[in-house]
Design a protein around this motif. Structure first.
Motif, PDB file in Angstrom:
ATOM      1  N   ALA A 140      -6.555   7.818  14.532  1.00 56.83           N
ATOM      2  CA  ALA A 140      -6.821   6.378  14.450  1.00 56.83           C
ATOM      3  C   ALA A 140      -7.509   5.987  13.141  1.00 56.83           C
ATOM      4  O   ALA A 140      -7.364   4.858  12.662  1.00 56.83           O
ATOM      5  CB  ALA A 140      -7.674   5.961  15.642  1.00 56.83           C
ATOM      6  N   THR A 141      -8.246   6.936  12.530  1.00 54.49           N
ATOM      7  CA  THR A 141      -8.970   6.590  11.298  1.00 54.49           C
ATOM      8  C   THR A 141      -8.040   6.480  10.082  1.00 54.49           C
ATOM      9  O   THR A 141      -8.456   6.003   9.030  1.00 54.49           O
ATOM     10  CB  THR A 141     -10.030   7.674  10.982  1.00 54.49           C
ATOM     11  OG1 THR A 141      -9.401   8.951  11.064  1.00 54.49           O
ATOM     12  CG2 THR A 141     -11.214   7.597  11.917  1.00 54.49           C
ATOM     13  N   VAL A 142      -6.807   6.932  10.205  1.00 60.59           N
ATOM     14  CA  VAL A 142      -5.874   6.881   9.063  1.00 60.59           C
ATOM     15  C   VAL A 142      -5.217   5.502   9.009  1.00 60.59           C
ATOM     16  O   VAL A 142      -4.709   5.000  10.014  1.00 60.59           O
ATOM     17  CB  VAL A 142      -4.791   7.976   9.193  1.00 60.59           C
ATOM     18  CG1 VAL A 142      -3.726   7.825   8.110  1.00 60.59           C
ATOM     19  CG2 VAL A 142      -5.426   9.355   9.134  1.00 60.59           C
ATOM     20  N   GLU A 143      -5.261   4.934   7.813  1.00 61.74           N
ATOM     21  CA  GLU A 143      -4.595   3.639   7.616  1.00 61.74           C
ATOM     22  C   GLU A 143      -3.141   3.943   7.218  1.00 61.74           C
ATOM     23  O   GLU A 143      -2.912   4.608   6.211  1.00 61.74           O
ATOM     24  CB  GLU A 143      -5.332   2.923   6.483  1.00 61.74           C
ATOM     25  CG  GLU A 143      -4.916   1.510   6.233  1.00 61.74           C
ATOM     26  CD  GLU A 143      -5.585   0.984   4.960  1.00 61.74           C
ATOM     27  OE1 GLU A 143      -5.052   0.049   4.393  1.00 61.74           O
ATOM     28  OE2 GLU A 143      -6.635   1.548   4.535  1.00 61.74           O
ATOM     29  N   VAL A 144      -2.202   3.480   8.004  1.00 61.35           N
ATOM     30  CA  VAL A 144      -0.800   3.773   7.711  1.00 61.35           C
ATOM     31  C   VAL A 144      -0.190   2.565   7.009  1.00 61.35           C
ATOM     32  O   VAL A 144      -0.375   1.422   7.435  1.00 61.35           O
ATOM     33  CB  VAL A 144      -0.021   4.094   9.010  1.00 61.35           C
ATOM     34  CG1 VAL A 144       1.442   4.389   8.704  1.00 61.35           C
ATOM     35  CG2 VAL A 144      -0.658   5.293   9.713  1.00 61.35           C
ATOM     36  N   VAL A 145       0.527   2.830   5.901  1.00 59.86           N
ATOM     37  CA  VAL A 145       1.133   1.736   5.145  1.00 59.86           C
ATOM     38  C   VAL A 145       2.620   2.029   4.969  1.00 59.86           C
ATOM     39  O   VAL A 145       3.012   3.165   4.728  1.00 59.86           O
ATOM     40  CB  VAL A 145       0.400   1.558   3.786  1.00 59.86           C
ATOM     41  CG1 VAL A 145       0.547   2.774   2.902  1.00 59.86           C
ATOM     42  CG2 VAL A 145       0.901   0.338   3.049  1.00 59.86           C
ATOM     43  N   LEU A 146       3.424   0.977   5.117  1.00 60.37           N
ATOM     44  CA  LEU A 146       4.869   1.147   4.937  1.00 60.37           C
ATOM     45  C   LEU A 146       5.211   1.030   3.465  1.00 60.37           C
ATOM     46  O   LEU A 146       4.717   0.136   2.772  1.00 60.37           O
ATOM     47  CB  LEU A 146       5.626   0.065   5.716  1.00 60.37           C
ATOM     48  CG  LEU A 146       5.796   0.295   7.205  1.00 60.37           C
ATOM     49  CD1 LEU A 146       6.579  -0.842   7.835  1.00 60.37           C
ATOM     50  CD2 LEU A 146       6.505   1.622   7.463  1.00 60.37           C
ATOM     51  N   GLY A 147       6.046   1.930   2.985  1.00 61.14           N
ATOM     52  CA  GLY A 147       6.449   1.852   1.583  1.00 61.14           C
ATOM     53  C   GLY A 147       7.558   2.836   1.304  1.00 61.14           C
ATOM     54  O   GLY A 147       7.726   3.812   2.039  1.00 61.14           O
ATOM     55  N   ASP A 148       8.309   2.540   0.242  1.00 62.93           N
ATOM     56  CA  ASP A 148       9.405   3.416  -0.191  1.00 62.93           C
ATOM     57  C   ASP A 148       9.192   3.681  -1.675  1.00 62.93           C
ATOM     58  O   ASP A 148       9.007   2.722  -2.450  1.00 62.93           O
ATOM     59  CB  ASP A 148      10.742   2.706   0.062  1.00 62.93           C
ATOM     60  CG  ASP A 148      11.925   3.628  -0.175  1.00 62.93           C
ATOM     61  OD1 ASP A 148      11.911   4.385  -1.170  1.00 62.93           O
ATOM     62  OD2 ASP A 148      12.865   3.591   0.631  1.00 62.93           O
ATOM     63  N   LEU A 149       9.187   4.941  -2.060  1.00 63.50           N
ATOM     64  CA  LEU A 149       8.889   5.279  -3.458  1.00 63.50           C
ATOM     65  C   LEU A 149       9.976   4.780  -4.413  1.00 63.50           C
ATOM     66  O   LEU A 149       9.793   4.822  -5.629  1.00 63.50           O
ATOM     67  CB  LEU A 149       8.676   6.792  -3.616  1.00 63.50           C
ATOM     68  CG  LEU A 149       7.516   7.396  -2.803  1.00 63.50           C
ATOM     69  CD1 LEU A 149       7.329   8.870  -3.134  1.00 63.50           C
ATOM     70  CD2 LEU A 149       6.208   6.642  -3.023  1.00 63.50           C
ATOM     71  N   LEU A 150      11.090   4.300  -3.880  1.00 63.75           N
ATOM     72  CA  LEU A 150      12.101   3.677  -4.739  1.00 63.75           C
ATOM     73  C   LEU A 150      11.883   2.169  -4.837  1.00 63.75           C
ATOM     74  O   LEU A 150      12.637   1.482  -5.523  1.00 63.75           O
ATOM     75  CB  LEU A 150      13.507   3.948  -4.185  1.00 63.75           C
ATOM     76  CG  LEU A 150      14.075   5.335  -4.467  1.00 63.75           C
ATOM     77  CD1 LEU A 150      15.431   5.507  -3.790  1.00 63.75           C
ATOM     78  CD2 LEU A 150      14.193   5.597  -5.972  1.00 63.75           C
ATOM     79  N   ASP A 151      10.868   1.666  -4.164  1.00 62.66           N
ATOM     80  CA  ASP A 151      10.575   0.230  -4.169  1.00 62.66           C
ATOM     81  C   ASP A 151       9.183   0.017  -4.778  1.00 62.66           C
ATOM     82  O   ASP A 151       8.172   0.119  -4.090  1.00 62.66           O
ATOM     83  CB  ASP A 151      10.621  -0.306  -2.725  1.00 62.66           C
ATOM     84  CG  ASP A 151      10.111  -1.729  -2.640  1.00 62.66           C
ATOM     85  OD1 ASP A 151       9.985  -2.406  -3.688  1.00 62.66           O
ATOM     86  OD2 ASP A 151       9.810  -2.165  -1.512  1.00 62.66           O
ATOM     87  N   PRO A 152       9.139  -0.281  -6.093  1.00 58.69           N
ATOM     88  CA  PRO A 152       7.839  -0.373  -6.773  1.00 58.69           C
ATOM     89  C   PRO A 152       6.917  -1.419  -6.165  1.00 58.69           C
ATOM     90  O   PRO A 152       5.694  -1.235  -6.180  1.00 58.69           O
ATOM     91  CB  PRO A 152       8.221  -0.769  -8.207  1.00 58.69           C
ATOM     92  CG  PRO A 152       9.669  -0.476  -8.345  1.00 58.69           C
ATOM     93  CD  PRO A 152      10.278  -0.531  -6.984  1.00 58.69           C
TER      94      PRO A 152
END
Ligand SMILES: NC(=O)c1ccc[n+]([C@@H]2O[C@H](COP(=O)([O-])OP(=O)(O)OC[C@H]3O[C@@H](n4cnc5c(N)ncnc54)[C@H](OP(=O)(O)O)[C@@H]3O)[C@@H](O)[C@H]2O)c1
Length: 298
Positions: A42-54
């Motif tokens: 629960a302490t981890v902040e999860v973020v959505l992202g794609d390394l091909l999308d700057p």
């Protein structure tokens, strides 16, 4: 101190997340998958992202101090890595630790090694505070061999007979967390290797003893291996991995005592061994068997 970890759902990234938490760092985990948040503490902040999308990467970097960058082996690995590197530089992150590979400069004909060498060169050329980790063959790759070992009794990795460097992913994760949470690692390149070399017949023997059956090393017919792999992974990847294993065979991928001594000093303990991993893995398989009866040990 907050660290952004890429590849956080993968083998190395997930272990780095766990190790950073142990060291008291705040962690932001990057993933492309919206449904994985519940797999992290629960302490981890999860973020959505794609390394091909700057745009998504820049958003993911807002408010973080440091970065652990691991890239998947993809055909556009270099683009993904340089987007992430370029944004870390632009946003003036305090430090980035980059997961490269052992002996990277000697395998410039292997596409995923060549990508990593280009990223290493960019890190050095453009003065971003960084640490480079260069791991050998992941010991945990062989956890995927259960069916081959316990079924037909073959060790199918074409790692040759001369002996190659191999490292436990838990040691990679510890080294990564150390580089991000303690001082003195800026500009350092660490070779990450295990205590002894591994080779095909030797690994077959280790598994054979643990499983109580004959295990045969299937050798290193690289044409045949690449053809088999084409049925399992994209053809470009089969080619890339074949070039890697053939390179190990032709040019060697062995570590030295000096490298073992240096990783021991970095970790504060001896690196974990292949034998111990294999013994632990067989124990795990046997405990699974008590319910499923799938392990053939005779
Ligand atoms: N296996 C070995 O023996 C060995 C040895 C030395 C070095 N290496 C290096 O280790 C690396 C692989 O590490 P690993 O085994 O931890 O990888 P892995 O388990 O295959 O995980 C790959 C990760 O990359 C993420 N990913 C893939 N494409 C992405 C994209 N476009 N944008 C954002 N994230 C993306 C995935 O996250 P999501 O799916 O959640 O988005 C996943 O978490 C490679 O660079 C390889 O060359 C491997």
């Amino acid at each position: 101190m907050k660290v952004l970890v890429t590849g956080a759902t993968g083998n190395v990234g997930s272990a780095v997340v766990a190790e950073l938490l142990k060291q008291g760092a705040q962690v932001r985990a990057l993933t492309r998958k919206a449904d994985v948040a519940k797999k992290f503490p629960a302490t981890v902040e999860v973020v959505l992202g794609d390394l091909l999308d700057p745009v998504s990467v820049e958003q993911a970097m807002q408010g973080v101090d440091k970065l652990f960058l691991v890239n998947a082996v993809t055909a556009d690995e270099l683009t993904q890595a340089l987007i992430t590197f370029g944004l870390a530089r632009r946003l003036k992150l305090k430090h980035m630790t980059y997961l490269s590979v052992f002996k990277v400069e000697q395998f410039r004909d292997v596409p995923h090694f060549a990508s990593k060498l280009a990223v290493e060169n960019a890190l050095r050329e453009f003065g971003v505070p960084h640490t480079i980790l260069r791991p050998g063959y992941y010991i945990q790759n062989d956890a995927t061999l259960k069916a081959a070992l316990t079924g037909p009794g073959i060790y199918p990795m074409p790692i040759g007979t001369a002996g190659i460097a191999a490292v436990d992913i838990r040691d990679i994760a510890e080294a990564g967390a150390i580089s991000l949470t303690t001082d003195g690692h800026d500009g350092q390149t660490y070779d990450l290797v295990g205590p002894t070399l591994i080779n095909g017949p030797g690994n077959a023997e280790i598994w054979g003893k643990l499983l109580g059956k004959n295990i045969e090393y299937t050798g290193h017919n690289f044409d045949q291996w690449e053809q088999t792999m084409r049925g399992k992974v994209p053809a470009w990847m089969a080619f890339d991995l074949r070039m890697m294993f053939q390179g190990y065979f032709d040019r060697g991928f062995a570590s030295t005592e000096t490298e073992v001594t240096r990783i021991t000093k970095l970790l504060g303990h001896a690196p974990r061994s292949y034998e111990q991993f294999a013994a632990d893995t067989v124990q795990l398989w046997k405990s699974e068997v008590s319910t499923s009866h799938e392990l053939v040990t005779a």
